[in-house]
Design a protein around this motif. Structure first.
Motif: not given
Length: 363
Positions: A167, A170, A176, A186, A192
């Motif tokens: 994270q 992130e 990602i 996440l 994503q």
């Protein structure tokens, strides 16, 4: 006149797990995206994948140390900072394979965000995988992993820390690239994007001719036998070897890329892995050579494909599936043709480049 859109110039690197950085670069270039795979000068490149550009570093083996570090360490720190600054002027999009960025402590991410660069991370493998992704699925790799060293290296014994680390990265990411089990930690699932990997087209040969042969060739070429569950796969293959007219090839050590590709070209069946995880690049290399891939293929993977790239297997049905494919040559050949169709639909440079160009909004 409307406002002119600024073209992306994409940095990909400096790491190159399984050649992914290099093939992603080629995929983006194939559809007109200005991308470079850039690596450190003294990095190892498995199978000589090659790079577009190299950033210079001194060798790490000098004759004496300064303040506990080899003399070239201090020169390299200056070079890294200088080359990082240079790259921020050249590129406006940066794609990294987590956790490798320019700086070992990843503090360069603060500067990239400050200068409003687009940052894209690739989450791949056990470094981000959640062992509790599917707790009820006893086939899942994390319930069967035998690699104790890898478990420690990837914080599988410190899941809270592992989650916090994921994270932390992130918060810097615009997108990602990750398979579902690598994206489980996440906070913002909207970041994503399912990974699509490309492999180079093989030489122009009619690989379907091998299906005229009497003897079926079955290979298992694990990158990590402990992860791929070779200890389960090999006894099944040895049993098949005694019962049927087949040739069994199992990779036991490091092979050259040429030997790997030569083996795939003559193989009819390539068994990748058990463990309920995504199939590896070696499967894709086989698809375009008319080789049928056998791999774990649970619903969370199969839902992403309209044309199945692999034949799904578990430890309980692998033996029966192999027996069926050996005895039903027409079915095996039909799967081989489906493999080629899946390759052309999902895994060519152009298919992958188009996918990322659209999803990552690269001009």
């Amino acid at each position: 006149m409307g406002k002119r859109l600024k073209r992306n110039k994409v940095f990909i690197g400096p790491f190159n797990t399984a050649g992914f950085s290099g093939t992603l670069t080629k995929a983006l270039k194939s559809v007109g995206v200005n991308a470079d795979f850039v690596s450190w000068k003294n990095s190892d490149h498995p199978f000589n994948y090659g790079v577009d550009k190299e950033m210079w570093l001194f060798d790490h083996n000098p004759s004496f140390k300064i303040m506990g570090k080899n003399q070239n360490y201090w020169f390299n720190q200056v070079l890294i900072v200088a080359q990082f600054i240079k790259m921020t002027f050249i590129y406006n999009t940066f794609i990294f394979i987590k956790p490798v960025t320019f700086f070992r402590n990843n503090k360069d991410l603060y500067f990239l965000r400050l200068f409003r660069k687009k940052i894209i991370f690739i989450f791949a493998g056990c470094n981000d995988r959640n062992p509790d992704f599917i707790p009820e699925d006893q086939e899942y790799i994390c319930h069967n992993c035998c690699d104790k060293v890898k478990q420690v290296d990837n914080w599988c014994d410190r899941l809270d820390e592992k989650k916090k680390r994921v994270q932390w990265f992130e918060k810097f990411a615009n997108k990602i690239l990750a398979f579902d089990d690598n994206a489980s930690y996440l906070k913002d699932k909207g970041k994503q994007l399912w990974i699509s990997a490309a492999v180079a087209p093989p030489p122009e040969n009619n690989y379907m001719d091998k299906y005229k042969q009497d003897k079926i060739v079955i290979c298992h070429l694990p990158s990590n036998p402990l992860i791929k569950q070779t200890h389960i796969i090999e006894p099944i293959l040895r049993r098949i070897e005694k019962e049927e007219n087949v040739e069994i090839i199992i990779k036991k050590n490091i092979w050259s890329r040429k030997k790997m590709m030569d083996t795939l070209e003559r193989s009819h069946i390539n068994i990748d892995a058990l463990g309920g995880m995504i199939f590896g690049t070696i499967v894709l290399e086989g698809l375009c050579r008319g080789t049928v891939g056998l791999a774990s293929y649970p619903d969370w993977i199969s839902k992403h494909y309209n044309v199945d790239p692999v034949v799904g297997i578990t430890k309980d049905n692998l033996y029966e599936i192999l027996k069926e494919l050996i005895r039903k040559r027409a079915l095996l050949e039909r799967y081989a043709r489906r493999s080629l169709k899946a390759y052309n639909k999902y895994f060519t440079y152009e298919a992958v480049g188009t996918y990322y160009k659209e999803k990552l909004e690269l001009k």
